[in-house]
Each structure stands twice: as C-alpha cells, then as structure tokens.
Enzyme design. Structure first.
Site, mmCIF file in Angstrom:
data_model
loop_
_atom_site.group_PDB
_atom_site.id
_atom_site.type_symbol
_atom_site.label_atom_id
_atom_site.label_comp_id
_atom_site.label_asym_id
_atom_site.label_seq_id
_atom_site.Cartn_x
_atom_site.Cartn_y
_atom_site.Cartn_z
ATOM 1 N N GLU A 166 0.869 -1.161 0.000
ATOM 2 C CA GLU A 166 0.000 0.000 0.000
ATOM 3 C C GLU A 166 0.913 1.219 0.000
ATOM 4 O O GLU A 166 1.768 1.353 0.881
ATOM 5 C CB GLU A 166 -0.901 -0.004 1.231
ATOM 6 C CG GLU A 166 -1.897 1.135 1.264
ATOM 7 C CD GLU A 166 -2.773 1.100 2.507
ATOM 8 O OE1 GLU A 166 -3.626 2.001 2.620
ATOM 9 O OE2 GLU A 166 -2.596 0.207 3.367
ATOM 10 N N ASP A 176 -6.402 8.781 9.231
ATOM 11 C CA ASP A 176 -5.081 8.398 9.724
ATOM 12 C C ASP A 176 -4.796 8.969 11.103
ATOM 13 O O ASP A 176 -5.156 10.101 11.423
ATOM 14 C CB ASP A 176 -3.999 8.859 8.740
ATOM 15 C CG ASP A 176 -4.103 8.144 7.411
ATOM 16 O OD1 ASP A 176 -4.263 6.912 7.429
ATOM 17 O OD2 ASP A 176 -4.033 8.809 6.366
#
Length: 261
Positions: A49, A60
């Site tokens: 990723e 995040d």
C-alpha cells in the site's frame, strides 16, 4: 486475472497470509520508497500500500499524519507517487502496488487521467478511504477501463446493506477495518474481529484484508485465521521514524521479517 487476484490465489494455495506493508511516498526522504519496497519484498512482503500524502488525512492517526506532513515538506505530490510506482517496477518489484490517497487530489488530477497514468506506471489498484460507494461510479468506471482494482473499506459499524453496495463495486480485496477510529498500532486486536469478518464474508467472495492496529507477528497470525491478509501501516512507519540516521531500511526489513514469525 489481475495481479492482485493472482497473488491472493497463490498465497491461498500456499496456505500463507498475505502481508501488505504501508509505505508513504516521499517518507522519510523523497525517494525512500524506491529503497524500502524492494528490500521489504525480499523480506516477505506480498503486496504494498503506497500512501499519497495529503494535508487533511481524516482516517489516519498521528503516526501517518506525521509521515504525510514530512512527505509534503519534501515536495511530494500525486505525480511523484505515480513516478514512484514506475520506479519500483523498473527496480524489479513484482508485488502488487496499491496507491492509497484521498479523493480531492485524485479528482483534481482527473479520474480518467489518474487511472490511465497509474496503470501505465504499473499500479494495480487504488484505495480511497473517503470515497463512499454512492459516489464512486465515475472512479469505478475509470479504474475498470484501465484494469485497476478499486478497494473499499468496511468497518465494524458498516451496515449489511452498505456492505452489499461496496461488494458490488469492489474488486481485488475488501479492506476490513479492525477497529473503530483512526489508524494506529495497538497491543491487541479487537475481540469482535472474527464475528465482523464472518459477517463480511457472507456478503462477498473477495479476499478480506485486515488493517488498522496490526503491529506484531501474533496480530498477523490472528488476522490470518479469519482473513486472507493483514496490512501493517503505523507500526512500520513507527519503526522507520525511530530508526537511527541511515538505518531505516535495515530496521524496516527486520520488522517485516519479524511479522512472519
């Protein structure tokens, strides 16, 4: 069959859990991914990723936010992520590469252009955490036209009917969020993970990959009991962040090897 599908078929036949490290483009240095990914593939990584830095990464936690801020300070933009994918292919990386970024920069770049350029560079799919399935049809069409898999998130709070909508659009794999909240390494995985994954499994035949909170070999083994793979993100970025100057590749390699137990 896509490279992602081929990878999961091979790993399933081998009885192995897919290990998917997350790297931030341009972190800790502008071209670090060109060093890290080949070394991590040799250490046991099966897919990658590849983060595209963004100024407001809502999904995040603090670790990846810091990495994103540093990458932006290093001058990284979406174009550099595409160039990085191409550079990794030139360096012989064979594992699937799935860039992960937020929708606004992708939309500004142009979805058709993005899918074309990513595919030409050697990317295998896209992960867009803030793209809901109800608004994904244009992006889905562009990805499909250029042979890219479009990966969606499902969370423990996702209703069954929404999982059905996601499963109808998704390809490659389903990104299953192992906890509620933002990304970040955890000591233990959520106790409700098996039941959650079983609920998703009843609604799709795509491989399920667990992310958010994976930080140890025990986590990878546990995820592998119920899913096809595990994504390690914040824990790996922590290792890179804490490495002495010039040692981040070696430390990252040691960490990825340790995840294989």
């Amino acid at each position: 069959m896509s490279r992602i599908a081929e990878t999961f078929a091979y790993l399933r036949a081998a009885g192995r859990t897919a290990l998917m490290p997350y790297l931030m483009t341009g972190y800790p240095e502008r071209d670090s991914a060109l060093e890290l990914a080949p070394a991590l593939e040799a250490a046991g990584a099966d897919l990658f990723e590849l983060g595209v830095p963004f100024s407001d990464p809502l999904a995040d936690g603090a670790t990846i936010q810091r990495a994103s801020e540093r990458a932006l300070a290093n001058g990284i933009r979406l174009e550099h992520c595409i160039e990085t994918v191409a550079g990794l292919r030139k360096r012989g990386v064979r594992a699937p590469i799935v860039p992960m970024g937020y929708y606004n920069p992708f939309l500004q770049y142009g979805l058709e252009r993005l899918a074309r350029d990513m595919a030409d560079a050697g990317a295998d799919g896209l992960i867009i955490p803030d793209l809901p399935p109800e608004e994904a049809h244009e992006c889905h069409a562009a990805c499909r036209a250029h042979g890219l898999d479009l990966i969606f998130f499902v969370a423990p709070t996702t209703p069954d009917e929404r999982i059905d909508r996601i499963a109808a659009l998704a390809s490659g794999f389903i990104y299953c969020v192992a906890l509620t909240g933002v990304t970040g390494a955890r000591r233990e995985l959520w106790s409700g993970l098996p039941a959650f994954l079983e609920r998703v499994r009843r609604r799709t035949s795509l491989p399920l990959v667990v992310g958010f909170g994976i930080s140890s070999a025990a986590h990878v083994r546990e995820a592998g009991r119920y899913a096809a793979g595990a994504i390690v993100a914040s824990a790996l970025i922590n290792v890179i962040e804490q490495a002495p100057p010039g040692e981040y590749v070696a430390r990252a390699v040691d960490f990825v090897r340790s995840l294989r137990g």
